[in-house]
Design an enzyme around this catalytic site. Structure first.
Site, PDB file in Angstrom:
ATOM      1  CG  ASP A 110      26.741  32.783 -14.066  1.00 55.34           C
ATOM      2  OD1 ASP A 110      27.662  31.957 -14.066  1.00 55.34           O
ATOM      3  OD2 ASP A 110      25.641  32.589 -13.507  1.00 55.34           O
ATOM      4  CG  ASP A 219      28.308  27.331 -14.662  1.00 63.48           C
ATOM      5  OD1 ASP A 219      27.300  27.377 -13.944  1.00 63.48           O
ATOM      6  OD2 ASP A 219      28.475  26.486 -15.567  1.00 63.48           O
ATOM      7  CD  GLU A 278      27.448  25.793  -9.820  1.00 62.66           C
ATOM      8  OE1 GLU A 278      26.314  25.340  -9.649  1.00 62.66           O
ATOM      9  OE2 GLU A 278      27.993  25.830 -10.944  1.00 62.66           O
ATOM     10  CG  HIS A 352      20.200  29.242 -11.634  1.00 68.12           C
ATOM     11  ND1 HIS A 352      21.283  29.567 -10.836  1.00 68.12           N
ATOM     12  CD2 HIS A 352      20.709  28.516 -12.655  1.00 68.12           C
ATOM     13  CE1 HIS A 352      22.375  29.064 -11.371  1.00 68.12           C
ATOM     14  NE2 HIS A 352      22.056  28.428 -12.477  1.00 68.12           N
ATOM     15  CG  ASP A 353      21.458  25.336 -10.908  1.00 64.28           C
ATOM     16  OD1 ASP A 353      20.825  25.517 -11.961  1.00 64.28           O
ATOM     17  OD2 ASP A 353      22.670  25.580 -10.791  1.00 64.28           O
TER      18      ASP A 353
END
Ligand code: GLC
Length: 596
Positions: A110, A219, A278, A352-353
């Protein structure tokens, strides 16, 4: 209209197109025996590789494991080359990579480089003085004005993303300036305009590629270029909101593509990588294809947010009505665009969001949870793109119960949101209850509860007697990996077994499900999502998904006939259904068939 694959580059086989990626949330995946912190570890991940392999996973992406004060669960990095002690050591990562390789699997890191932690040495140096050689590594601005009360006003009205009651700018007393911190004050934004910053990022990427990583999930990578004048945002939030979402001025900003191409040139082109950016807040086809078009030389694919933001108005912690027809049109749009314009996309509905998909898109009651989870598995494994499965999705974990005390929620976004609700709605019970409803439906915490491995204490996530960092779901005794692996119902599959079979089928027929053409049937149908996938070798498959709790009859369109039904989320093997005209569907039933 059928979206047929006409040009070879969409369907040119690549390992990263066919790969199934599994996202691990390291704090909550697997704690290793003997560790008493209640946090998952890297060794814990390594101990579960056989499990992942048997599910059908090729690539493991772990959310950040690097050194971090954990203001935002590791999305605030204080050292890009050190592992956070809670998770283990660099040697543990080397071992993880070696064990993955043994199993012909890969690791995706990540990459969090829109911002660092406020404890990163780069930021400490930047903040030391206005003359610091690293001052320009972050985005510093003078106050817009000094208020009557002597309080300095931030340079503009942008709201903080993980706490919209606050400014996106943080004042630094010592040097009398504000720094931009879009997410939280602990996450100062890097200044990508500065070539030294970019070079430092490329160096970090080389470090991990050389160490054996196979690529990166990046990210909020579409936030790295900001509108240089930092204009005030339009006022969209109602009374009581001093700050406003500034997205227009930093989502896919003016230099984004320059930076991504430079990254490709300097780093990515030198390796055989898998990359996924992302990219929240962007839905424009042309803009997206600039990043993921076959000749773009930027990223392999991105995460498009249209589906997971289907219930989002201006800010994430809020609700907007949506229906199945809208869900279908979003999925169909992106299936078609990528095929038509030679792009490539990811397929995902959890991370995870976001809340759990079985709770959000289907019915997570005891009666329907398994059917709903399998329905979503059938949908995702039959869509084109690179498939991402989020930890726990393979056993149909649902959202945390509404009965949990607010103190069980640990995410900074939820904490900030609740604080705001308590301040604004102290005397308004109804509004406060609505705030809690939003948390129950949308908090990121729902995806972050510990993985449910067994029916034993702590769900097998950590040793008995150890307190997990976050509360384990109450239903772990019935919803857990062990039970689903050994389920031997004569007539039906567990959610896990269904996922395993569906992933195998996807791989065996990559010519259809990964690379094939796509045609939606009955776009106006409010309940059933049905589509035909056409193999690049010839041959058609039909997917019919009943996204309702109602039994109904689905009418096969003229010209379509089933040669053989292949699977259903209701039973082992093929369903016994008519091959033409009226096809009865049970509540939340999904079926797959091969066409004549
Ligand atoms: C991404 C992450 C999220 C994090 C944010 C800031 O959206 O997925 O968890 O809070 O970026 O890094």
């Amino acid at each position: 209209m059928e979206m047929a694959v006409t040009d070879s580059s969409y369907s040119t086989p690549k390992w990263w197109k066919e790969a199934v990626v599994y996202q691990i949330y390291p704090a909550s995946f697997q704690c290793q025996s003997g560790v008493t912190s209640g946090w998952g570890t890297i060794k814990g991940i390594t101990s579960r590789l056989d499990y992942l392999k048997s599910l059908g996973i090729d690539v493991v992406w772990s959310s950040p494991i690097l050194k971090s004060p954990q203001a935002d669960m590791g999305y605030d990095i204080a050292d890009y080359k050190q592992i956070d002690e809670r998770y283990g050591s660099l040697e543990d990562v080397d071992e993880l990579i070696a064990e993955l390789k043994k199993r012909d699997m890969k690791l995706m890191m990540d990459l969090v480089v829109n911002h660092t932690s406020n404890e990163h040495p780069w930021f400490l140096e930047s903040r030391a003085s206005r003359e610091s050689p690293k001052r320009n590594w972050y985005i510093w601005k003078k106050p817009k004005s000094i208020g009557q009360d002597g309080v300095p006003e931030p340079p503009n009205n942008w709201a903080q993303i993980l706490g919209e009651a606050n400014s996106a700018w943080t004042y630094d007393e010592k040097t009398g300036e504000f720094y931009l911190s879009l997410f939280t004050p602990e996450q100062p934004d890097l200044n990508w305009e500065n070539p030294e910053v970019r070079a430092a990022v490329w160096e970090v990427m080389h470090f991990w590629m050389k160490r054996g990583a196979s690529g990166f999930r990046m990210d909020v990578i579409n936030l790295i270029s900001k509108e240089p004048n930092y204009p005030d945002a339009d006022i969209v939030l109602g009374p009581g909101h001093r700050y406003q979402p500034g997205v227009k001025y930093f989502v896919n900003g003016p230099k984004l593509h320059d930076y991504l191409r430079e990254m490709y040139r300097e780093v990515l082109s030198k390796y055989d990588t898998i990359t996924v950016g992302e990219m929240p807040g962007v839905s424009d086809e042309k803009e997206i294809l600039r990043s993921v078009g076959a000749d773009s030389e930027e990223l392999r694919m991105i995460f498009i947010f249209d589906l997971v933001d289907i219930d989002k108005p201006d800010v994430r912690m809020a609700l907007k009505p949506w229906d199945i027809k809208e869900m279908k049109s979003i999925i169909t749009k992106w299936q078609r665009v990528m095929i038509r314009d030679n792009g490539w996309n990811s397929v995902f509905i959890e991370n995870h969001d976001n809340p759990r998909s079985v709770s959000r898109y289907t019915d997570d009651s005891d009666e329907w949870r398994e059917k709903g989870a399998k329905l979503l598995a059938l949908m995702q494994t039959t869509l084109g793109g690179t498939l991402f499965v989020y930890q726990g999705e393979e056993i149909g974990i649902r959202n945390a119960p509404k009965t949990w005390d607010i103190s069980e929620f640990k995410d900074i976004e939820t904490i900030n949101y609740w604080k705001k609700c308590e301040q604004l709605y102290a005397n308004d019970k109804e509004k406060l209850a609505f705030g809690r409803k939003i948390i129950d439906m949308k908090a990121r915490d729902h995806a972050r509860t510990p993985m449910q491995w067994t029916a034993g204490e702590n769900a097998g996530f950590c040793d008995p007697g150890t307190k997990p960092w976050m509360r384990v779901m109450d239903d772990y005794q019935t919803v857990n990996v062990e039970a689903q692996l050994k389920a031997d119902n004569q007539t039906d599959l567990s959610v896990w077994q269904f996922w395993q079979g569906a992933l195998k089928q996807r791989k065996d027929h990559a010519d259809v499900f990964v690379y094939g053409g796509f045609q939606e049937l009955y776009p106006d149908d409010q309940e059933v999502f049905a589509y035909v996938r056409t193999s690049i070798k010839g041959g058609r498959w039909l997917v019919v998904l009943n996204f309702s709790g109602r039994e109904l009859e689905w009418v096969m369109p003229q010209g379509l006939e089933i040669e053989s039904w292949v699977s259903t989320n209701y039973a082992k093997g093929a369903p016994d259904k008519p091959k033409q005209s009226g096809v009865p569907l049970k509540s939340w039933e999904g079926i797959l068939g091969r066409c004549v």
